[in-house]
Design a protein around this motif. Structure first.
Motif, short mmCIF file in Angstrom:
data_model
loop_
_atom_site.label_atom_id
_atom_site.label_comp_id
_atom_site.label_asym_id
_atom_site.label_seq_id
_atom_site.Cartn_x
_atom_site.Cartn_y
_atom_site.Cartn_z
N UNK A 77 0.83 -1.21 0.00
CA UNK A 77 0.00 0.00 0.00
C UNK A 77 0.86 1.26 0.00
N UNK A 78 1.95 1.26 0.76
CA UNK A 78 2.88 2.39 0.76
C UNK A 78 3.47 2.58 -0.65
N UNK A 79 3.84 1.47 -1.28
CA UNK A 79 4.39 1.52 -2.64
C UNK A 79 3.36 2.10 -3.61
N UNK A 80 2.10 1.73 -3.43
CA UNK A 80 1.04 2.26 -4.30
C UNK A 80 0.98 3.78 -4.19
N UNK A 81 1.03 4.31 -2.96
CA UNK A 81 0.98 5.76 -2.77
C UNK A 81 2.21 6.41 -3.41
#
Length: 147
Positions: A77-81
Protein backbone atom coordinates in the motif's frame (compact mmCIF):
# COMPACT_ATOMS: atom_id res chain seq x y z
CA UNK A 1 -21.76 -7.36 10.72
CA UNK A 2 -19.06 -8.48 8.27
CA UNK A 3 -21.00 -7.09 5.33
CA UNK A 4 -21.56 -3.68 6.93
CA UNK A 5 -17.94 -3.35 8.08
CA UNK A 6 -15.96 -4.75 5.15
CA UNK A 7 -18.20 -4.79 2.08
CA UNK A 8 -20.77 -2.01 2.23
CA UNK A 9 -19.31 1.48 2.25
CA UNK A 10 -20.64 4.96 2.90
CA UNK A 11 -18.12 6.22 0.33
CA UNK A 12 -19.35 7.04 -3.13
CA UNK A 13 -17.18 4.94 -5.42
CA UNK A 14 -15.91 6.84 -8.43
CA UNK A 15 -14.11 4.62 -10.91
CA UNK A 16 -11.85 5.43 -13.80
CA UNK A 17 -10.80 2.47 -15.94
CA UNK A 18 -11.81 -0.96 -14.65
CA UNK A 19 -8.60 -2.68 -13.53
CA UNK A 20 -7.43 -4.83 -10.62
CA UNK A 21 -5.43 -1.94 -9.16
CA UNK A 22 -7.11 1.36 -8.27
CA UNK A 23 -5.99 4.33 -10.34
CA UNK A 24 -5.61 8.01 -9.54
CA UNK A 25 -9.24 8.63 -10.50
CA UNK A 26 -10.67 5.90 -8.30
CA UNK A 27 -12.13 6.86 -4.94
CA UNK A 28 -14.01 4.56 -2.61
CA UNK A 29 -13.51 1.25 -0.85
CA UNK A 30 -11.57 -1.54 -2.53
CA UNK A 31 -10.32 -5.05 -1.84
CA UNK A 32 -6.65 -5.70 -2.60
CA UNK A 33 -6.04 -9.37 -3.38
CA UNK A 34 -2.73 -11.00 -2.47
CA UNK A 35 -1.84 -14.29 -4.15
CA UNK A 36 1.02 -16.79 -4.28
CA UNK A 37 1.05 -19.04 -7.37
CA UNK A 38 -2.53 -17.99 -8.14
CA UNK A 39 -3.64 -18.97 -4.62
CA UNK A 40 -5.37 -16.23 -2.65
CA UNK A 41 -3.74 -15.88 0.76
CA UNK A 42 -4.88 -12.43 1.92
CA UNK A 43 -7.36 -9.66 1.22
CA UNK A 44 -6.79 -6.07 2.26
CA UNK A 45 -9.69 -3.65 2.56
CA UNK A 46 -8.65 -0.10 1.71
CA UNK A 47 -10.33 3.27 1.27
CA UNK A 48 -8.95 5.61 -1.35
CA UNK A 49 -9.82 9.18 -0.51
CA UNK A 50 -8.81 12.45 -2.15
CA UNK A 51 -5.80 12.90 0.19
CA UNK A 52 -4.87 9.38 1.27
CA UNK A 53 -4.97 5.64 0.99
CA UNK A 54 -6.38 4.34 4.28
CA UNK A 55 -5.82 0.75 5.32
CA UNK A 56 -9.04 -0.54 6.87
CA UNK A 57 -8.57 -4.26 7.51
CA UNK A 58 -6.60 -7.30 6.42
CA UNK A 59 -7.62 -10.91 6.65
CA UNK A 60 -5.47 -13.83 5.61
CA UNK A 61 -5.15 -17.59 5.52
CA UNK A 62 -3.28 -18.59 8.73
CA UNK A 63 -1.30 -21.10 6.67
CA UNK A 64 0.53 -18.10 5.21
CA UNK A 65 1.21 -16.29 8.48
CA UNK A 66 4.93 -17.02 8.05
CA UNK A 67 4.91 -14.52 5.15
CA UNK A 68 3.88 -11.69 7.52
CA UNK A 69 0.92 -10.68 5.36
CA UNK A 70 0.30 -7.52 7.42
CA UNK A 71 3.79 -6.22 6.70
CA UNK A 72 3.51 -7.25 3.05
CA UNK A 73 0.18 -5.48 2.61
CA UNK A 74 1.42 -2.31 4.36
CA UNK A 75 4.51 -2.18 2.14
CA UNK A 76 2.39 -2.80 -0.97
CA UNK A 77 0.00 0.00 0.00
CA UNK A 78 2.88 2.39 0.76
CA UNK A 79 4.39 1.52 -2.64
CA UNK A 80 1.04 2.26 -4.30
CA UNK A 81 0.98 5.76 -2.77
CA UNK A 82 4.61 6.37 -3.81
CA UNK A 83 3.98 5.21 -7.37
CA UNK A 84 0.83 7.30 -7.51
CA UNK A 85 2.85 10.39 -6.54
CA UNK A 86 5.59 9.55 -9.05
CA UNK A 87 2.98 9.35 -11.82
CA UNK A 88 0.86 12.28 -10.57
CA UNK A 89 3.17 14.71 -8.72
CA UNK A 90 0.44 17.37 -8.43
CA UNK A 91 -2.03 14.97 -6.80
CA UNK A 92 -3.37 15.73 -3.34
CA UNK A 93 -3.39 12.00 -2.60
CA UNK A 94 -0.04 11.73 -0.85
CA UNK A 95 -0.64 10.12 2.54
CA UNK A 96 -0.90 6.58 3.85
CA UNK A 97 -2.96 5.88 6.95
CA UNK A 98 -2.42 2.54 8.65
CA UNK A 99 -5.83 2.70 10.26
CA UNK A 100 -6.80 2.64 13.88
CA UNK A 101 -4.20 2.19 16.58
CA UNK A 102 -5.29 0.70 19.88
CA UNK A 103 -2.25 1.35 22.09
CA UNK A 104 -2.88 -1.46 24.58
CA UNK A 105 -3.33 -4.03 21.81
CA UNK A 106 0.05 -5.73 21.21
CA UNK A 107 -0.98 -6.81 17.70
CA UNK A 108 -1.21 -3.16 16.66
CA UNK A 109 2.13 -1.99 18.00
CA UNK A 110 3.81 -2.97 14.71
CA UNK A 111 2.42 0.24 13.23
CA UNK A 112 5.04 2.29 15.07
CA UNK A 113 7.81 0.48 13.13
CA UNK A 114 7.00 2.54 10.04
CA UNK A 115 8.62 5.96 9.94
CA UNK A 116 7.43 8.60 10.09
CA UNK A 117 4.54 7.35 12.16
CA UNK A 118 2.14 9.60 14.01
CA UNK A 119 -0.97 9.25 16.16
CA UNK A 120 -3.76 11.79 16.22
CA UNK A 121 -4.46 13.20 19.68
CA UNK A 122 -8.23 13.17 20.07
CA UNK A 123 -8.12 16.08 22.54
CA UNK A 124 -5.94 18.54 20.63
CA UNK A 125 -6.54 17.19 17.10
CA UNK A 126 -2.77 17.36 16.54
CA UNK A 127 -0.49 14.70 15.15
CA UNK A 128 2.05 13.36 17.67
CA UNK A 129 5.06 11.15 16.87
CA UNK A 130 3.87 7.60 17.58
CA UNK A 131 6.74 6.58 19.85
CA UNK A 132 6.31 9.73 21.95
CA UNK A 133 2.56 9.10 22.23
CA UNK A 134 3.05 5.45 23.17
CA UNK A 135 5.52 6.39 25.93
CA UNK A 136 2.88 8.67 27.45
CA UNK A 137 0.17 6.03 27.08
CA UNK A 138 2.38 3.34 28.64
CA UNK A 139 2.88 5.55 31.70
CA UNK A 140 -0.80 6.46 32.03
CA UNK A 141 -3.42 4.53 30.09
CA UNK A 142 -6.07 7.08 31.03
CA UNK A 143 -4.22 10.04 29.57
CA UNK A 144 -6.33 11.90 27.04
CA UNK A 145 -4.01 14.64 25.82
CA UNK A 146 -0.90 13.47 23.98
CA UNK A 147 0.31 16.85 22.71
Amino acid sequence: SYRRFLVDTPLATLLGEQTDVPSERDFGSFHMRYCVDDRLFAVGVIDILPHCLSSVYLFYDPEFAFLSPGVFSALTEIKWVQQHLDEHPQSELRYYYMGYMIPNCPKMRYKTQYKPSELLCEESCRWVPALEALEKLDKDRNIRRLS
